[in-house]
Structures are given as structure tokens and as C-alpha cells.
Design a protein around this motif. Structure first.
Motif, PDB file in Angstrom:
ATOM      1  N   PHE A 202      -1.975  -7.231  -1.259  1.00 50.21           N
ATOM      2  CA  PHE A 202      -0.570  -8.642  -0.948  1.00 50.21           C
ATOM      3  C   PHE A 202      -1.510 -10.655  -0.700  1.00 50.21           C
ATOM      4  O   PHE A 202      -0.405 -11.031  -1.718  1.00 50.21           O
ATOM      5  CB  PHE A 202       0.043  -8.433   0.504  1.00 50.21           C
ATOM      6  N   ASN A 203      -2.482 -10.240  -0.615  1.00 50.17           N
ATOM      7  CA  ASN A 203      -3.026 -11.939  -0.358  1.00 50.17           C
ATOM      8  C   ASN A 203      -4.141 -11.873  -0.057  1.00 50.17           C
ATOM      9  O   ASN A 203      -4.340 -10.640   0.272  1.00 50.17           O
ATOM     10  CB  ASN A 203      -2.110 -12.821   0.296  1.00 50.17           C
ATOM     11  N   VAL A 204      -5.775 -12.705  -0.677  1.00 49.59           N
ATOM     12  CA  VAL A 204      -7.168 -12.593  -0.480  1.00 49.59           C
ATOM     13  C   VAL A 204      -6.934 -14.352   0.223  1.00 49.59           C
ATOM     14  O   VAL A 204      -8.511 -13.906   0.203  1.00 49.59           O
ATOM     15  CB  VAL A 204      -7.470 -11.727  -1.191  1.00 49.59           C
ATOM     16  N   GLU A 205      -6.462 -15.043  -0.187  1.00 52.25           N
ATOM     17  CA  GLU A 205      -6.921 -16.225   0.145  1.00 52.25           C
ATOM     18  C   GLU A 205      -7.287 -16.239   1.918  1.00 52.25           C
ATOM     19  O   GLU A 205      -8.212 -17.317   1.797  1.00 52.25           O
ATOM     20  CB  GLU A 205      -5.949 -17.139   0.872  1.00 52.25           C
ATOM     21  N   ASN A 206      -7.115 -16.183   3.207  1.00 59.03           N
ATOM     22  CA  ASN A 206      -7.812 -16.631   4.480  1.00 59.03           C
ATOM     23  C   ASN A 206      -8.564 -15.322   4.667  1.00 59.03           C
ATOM     24  O   ASN A 206      -9.521 -15.503   5.093  1.00 59.03           O
ATOM     25  CB  ASN A 206      -6.816 -16.777   5.842  1.00 59.03           C
ATOM     26  N   ASN A 207      -7.768 -13.465   4.834  1.00 57.80           N
ATOM     27  CA  ASN A 207      -7.944 -12.720   4.879  1.00 57.80           C
ATOM     28  C   ASN A 207      -7.321 -11.633   3.841  1.00 57.80           C
ATOM     29  O   ASN A 207      -6.516 -11.460   3.387  1.00 57.80           O
ATOM     30  CB  ASN A 207      -7.641 -12.188   6.250  1.00 57.80           C
ATOM     31  N   ILE A 208      -8.176 -10.610   3.601  1.00 58.34           N
ATOM     32  CA  ILE A 208      -7.600  -9.605   3.060  1.00 58.34           C
ATOM     33  C   ILE A 208      -6.603  -8.593   2.809  1.00 58.34           C
ATOM     34  O   ILE A 208      -6.673  -8.343   3.760  1.00 58.34           O
ATOM     35  CB  ILE A 208      -8.975  -8.494   2.427  1.00 58.34           C
ATOM     36  N   SER A 209      -5.338  -9.350   2.333  1.00 55.35           N
ATOM     37  CA  SER A 209      -4.297  -8.400   2.894  1.00 55.35           C
ATOM     38  C   SER A 209      -4.482  -7.831   1.326  1.00 55.35           C
ATOM     39  O   SER A 209      -4.710  -7.835   0.623  1.00 55.35           O
ATOM     40  CB  SER A 209      -3.297  -9.037   2.725  1.00 55.35           C
ATOM     41  N   VAL A 210      -3.364  -6.203   1.773  1.00 51.55           N
ATOM     42  CA  VAL A 210      -3.240  -5.682   0.858  1.00 51.55           C
ATOM     43  C   VAL A 210      -1.822  -4.736   1.577  1.00 51.55           C
ATOM     44  O   VAL A 210      -1.716  -4.061   2.637  1.00 51.55           O
ATOM     45  CB  VAL A 210      -4.052  -3.946   0.755  1.00 51.55           C
ATOM     46  N   VAL A 211      -0.868  -4.106   0.811  1.00 50.06           N
ATOM     47  CA  VAL A 211      -0.261  -3.007   0.695  1.00 50.06           C
ATOM     48  C   VAL A 211      -0.665  -1.552   0.771  1.00 50.06           C
ATOM     49  O   VAL A 211      -0.730  -0.991   0.116  1.00 50.06           O
ATOM     50  CB  VAL A 211       1.207  -3.196  -0.001  1.00 50.06           C
ATOM     51  N   CYS A 212      -0.609  -0.732   2.220  1.00 53.00           N
ATOM     52  CA  CYS A 212      -0.817   0.890   1.855  1.00 53.00           C
ATOM     53  C   CYS A 212      -0.040   1.754   1.985  1.00 53.00           C
ATOM     54  O   CYS A 212       1.619   1.169   2.631  1.00 53.00           O
ATOM     55  CB  CYS A 212      -1.766   0.746   3.080  1.00 53.00           C
ATOM     56  N   GLN A 213       0.201   2.381   1.344  1.00 56.48           N
ATOM     57  CA  GLN A 213       1.065   3.852   1.236  1.00 56.48           C
ATOM     58  C   GLN A 213       0.100   5.119   2.183  1.00 56.48           C
ATOM     59  O   GLN A 213      -0.729   5.379   2.570  1.00 56.48           O
ATOM     60  CB  GLN A 213       1.853   4.759   0.251  1.00 56.48           C
ATOM     61  N   GLY A 214       1.147   5.374   3.664  1.00 54.43           N
ATOM     62  CA  GLY A 214       1.134   6.029   4.096  1.00 54.43           C
ATOM     63  C   GLY A 214       1.173   7.351   4.015  1.00 54.43           C
ATOM     64  O   GLY A 214       2.311   8.166   2.910  1.00 54.43           O
ATOM     65  N   ASN A 215       0.966   8.601   4.774  1.00 56.92           N
ATOM     66  CA  ASN A 215       1.085  10.135   5.088  1.00 56.92           C
ATOM     67  C   ASN A 215       2.497  10.266   5.578  1.00 56.92           C
ATOM     68  O   ASN A 215       2.758   9.191   6.022  1.00 56.92           O
ATOM     69  CB  ASN A 215       0.505  10.894   5.294  1.00 56.92           C
ATOM     70  N   THR A 216       3.398  11.974   5.966  1.00 55.95           N
ATOM     71  CA  THR A 216       4.164  11.256   6.453  1.00 55.95           C
ATOM     72  C   THR A 216       4.104  11.318   8.038  1.00 55.95           C
ATOM     73  O   THR A 216       5.469  10.797   8.394  1.00 55.95           O
ATOM     74  CB  THR A 216       4.758  12.531   6.058  1.00 55.95           C
ATOM     75  N   GLY A 217       3.211  11.092   8.644  1.00 56.17           N
ATOM     76  CA  GLY A 217       3.378  10.690   9.686  1.00 56.17           C
ATOM     77  C   GLY A 217       3.044   9.316   9.915  1.00 56.17           C
ATOM     78  O   GLY A 217       3.290   9.521  10.842  1.00 56.17           O
ATOM     79  N   ASN A 218       2.889   8.915   8.739  1.00 57.04           N
ATOM     80  CA  ASN A 218       3.222   7.352   9.342  1.00 57.04           C
ATOM     81  C   ASN A 218       4.715   7.080   9.058  1.00 57.04           C
ATOM     82  O   ASN A 218       4.172   5.500   8.957  1.00 57.04           O
ATOM     83  CB  ASN A 218       1.990   6.681   8.381  1.00 57.04           C
ATOM     84  N   GLU A 219       5.099   7.134   9.026  1.00 59.53           N
ATOM     85  CA  GLU A 219       6.536   6.887   8.621  1.00 59.53           C
ATOM     86  C   GLU A 219       7.411   6.016   9.953  1.00 59.53           C
ATOM     87  O   GLU A 219       6.905   6.636  11.206  1.00 59.53           O
ATOM     88  CB  GLU A 219       7.285   8.060   7.860  1.00 59.53           C
ATOM     89  N   ASP A 220       8.050   5.127   9.134  1.00 57.23           N
ATOM     90  CA  ASP A 220       8.972   4.828  10.529  1.00 57.23           C
ATOM     91  C   ASP A 220      10.081   5.183  10.830  1.00 57.23           C
ATOM     92  O   ASP A 220      10.418   6.129  10.275  1.00 57.23           O
ATOM     93  CB  ASP A 220       9.397   3.236  10.591  1.00 57.23           C
ATOM     94  N   CYS A 221      11.291   4.778  11.864  1.00 57.58           N
ATOM     95  CA  CYS A 221      11.894   5.960  12.224  1.00 57.58           C
ATOM     96  C   CYS A 221      13.257   5.649  10.810  1.00 57.58           C
ATOM     97  O   CYS A 221      13.957   5.988  10.880  1.00 57.58           O
ATOM     98  CB  CYS A 221      12.725   5.296  13.567  1.00 57.58           C
ATOM     99  N   TYR A 222      13.328   5.287   9.616  1.00 60.30           N
ATOM    100  CA  TYR A 222      13.835   4.853   8.798  1.00 60.30           C
ATOM    101  C   TYR A 222      13.414   5.338   7.679  1.00 60.30           C
ATOM    102  O   TYR A 222      13.702   5.838   6.334  1.00 60.30           O
ATOM    103  CB  TYR A 222      14.347   3.198   8.553  1.00 60.30           C
ATOM    104  N   GLY A 223      12.069   5.745   7.533  1.00 60.08           N
ATOM    105  CA  GLY A 223      11.368   6.533   7.050  1.00 60.08           C
ATOM    106  C   GLY A 223      10.553   6.065   5.770  1.00 60.08           C
ATOM    107  O   GLY A 223      10.185   6.170   4.492  1.00 60.08           O
ATOM    108  N   ARG A 224      10.963   4.740   6.043  1.00 59.08           N
ATOM    109  CA  ARG A 224       9.918   3.342   5.924  1.00 59.08           C
ATOM    110  C   ARG A 224       8.663   3.781   4.960  1.00 59.08           C
ATOM    111  O   ARG A 224       7.953   4.111   6.728  1.00 59.08           O
ATOM    112  CB  ARG A 224      10.135   2.536   5.956  1.00 59.08           C
ATOM    113  N   ASN A 225       7.009   3.612   4.374  1.00 61.62           N
ATOM    114  CA  ASN A 225       6.194   4.409   5.137  1.00 61.62           C
ATOM    115  C   ASN A 225       5.393   3.305   3.938  1.00 61.62           C
ATOM    116  O   ASN A 225       4.060   4.002   3.428  1.00 61.62           O
ATOM    117  CB  ASN A 225       5.832   5.375   4.104  1.00 61.62           C
ATOM    118  N   ASP A 226       5.693   2.249   3.498  1.00 59.85           N
ATOM    119  CA  ASP A 226       4.876   1.207   2.490  1.00 59.85           C
ATOM    120  C   ASP A 226       4.570  -0.001   3.652  1.00 59.85           C
ATOM    121  O   ASP A 226       5.184  -0.684   4.389  1.00 59.85           O
ATOM    122  CB  ASP A 226       4.984   0.780   1.527  1.00 59.85           C
TER     123      ASP A 226
END
Length: 172
Positions: free
Chosen positions: A131-155
């Protein structure tokens, strides 16, 4: 400090003005060139593979990732070779090289290609992209099905602080 401007390119040459000088850099197969933060980013297609160049505004530092050879070169000298094709590579304004080697392992290298350290993905998540690395390393991760929010989003966006991952929020 004056930044790069008036960037012009064609299939084989870049030209820009910096600190009152007109500078040139020759690369065969240029598809795209643009100013990003503190360097010029160039994408070129050569020998049936993509190459990604990060060129300093003063034209003295060049980091290149050859997508076909799995090789990072610094000033056109081989510096880092990967057995397997990395998922993503990011060059920060500090010229450090950040590599998502696979979906669970990140490697950090200094501007000369020296290994700094590895960071594993957050528990229950797999690396997707930077995502970015300027101040702190930021990444986009994909979770397993147990990490989805209530709308099914998982990134999810994570930021690395104090030697640990902080979950920042869902990525739309």
C-alpha cells in the motif's frame, strides 16, 4: 529542492529537467514513465518480460527489477536474485527495496541490495500487495473466510509499527 519536471519519453529514451540541467536515460522498450515521489518510475517490455526501473532525479541511482529473470539490479549490476517470482516489489523514497516474496514472507533490503530483515504476514492473512512504505510499511492482505466483515469483504490494510502489525481497516 526543485523536483523533476517536463518528463518526456518515447520507446527508448527519457528526458527531463532537474536543477537546471536536461538529463537523459536510455532504455529500450519503454511503455510508461512517470514521476513518483523522489524518483522516475519506468516500465519497459524487453525480451518478452517486463522491467521496472526507479531512476533518481539526478540520474545517478537506478534500481531495476527484471520480472522475467527475478533479478534486482542496482546501477545495472546484479544485486538480488530470487528463486521464485516475487508477488510485489516496492522501492521507497529511502531507496530501500521491499519485496513480497510470497503470500507470507516479506524481505527488506537496503539501497545497495544488502539484506535487512524478513517480516511474516499477519496471523490469518496473506500478503496481497504493498500500500505504502513511506513512514511505516503498509500492505493490503487477504484474510481467510473467518476474517470477512459483515459484508463479505476480506481485503484489509495493515501497518507495521513497533515490530508488529496493526489492522487499519477494510480496503474497498
Amino acid at each position: 529542492m526543485e523536483i523533476a519536471f517536463n518528463l518526456w519519453y518515447d520507446n527508448s529514451v527519457l528526458r527531463w529537467k532537474y536543477m537546471g540541467q536536461t538529463l537523459e536515460h536510455f532504455i529500450d522498450g519503454i511503455n510508461l514513465a512517470c514521476v513518483q515521489d523522489k524518483f522516475i518510475y519506468v516500465e519497459a517490455y524487453k525480451d518478452q518480460g517486463f522491467m521496472h526501473f526507479y531512476i533518481g532525479f539526478n540520474n545517478k541511482k537506478v534500481i531495476c527489477y527484471d520480472n522475467k529473470k527475478n533479478l534486482v539490479s542496482i546501477n545495472y549490476k546484479p544485486a538480488i536474485y530470487f528463486e521464485e517470482k516475487p508477488h510485489d516489489i516496492y522501492v521507497g523514497n529511502d531507496w530501500h527495496i521491499y519485496v513480497l516474496l510470497n503470500n507470507c514472507k516479506m524481505m527488506l533490503f537496503n539501497e545497495n541490495g544488502g539484506y535487512i530483515r524478513s517480516i511474516t504476514s499477519p496471523n490469518g492473512y496473506h500478503y496481497y500487495r504493498f500500500f505504502n512504505v513511506e513512514n511505516n510499511i503498509s500492505v493490503v492482505c487477504q484474510g481467510n473466510t473467518g476474517n470477512e466483515d459483515c459484508y463479505g469483504r476480506n481485503d484489509w490494510k495493515f501497518t507495521y509499527k513497533d515490530n508488529g502489525w496493526m489492522k487499519e481497516g477494510v480496503v474497498y
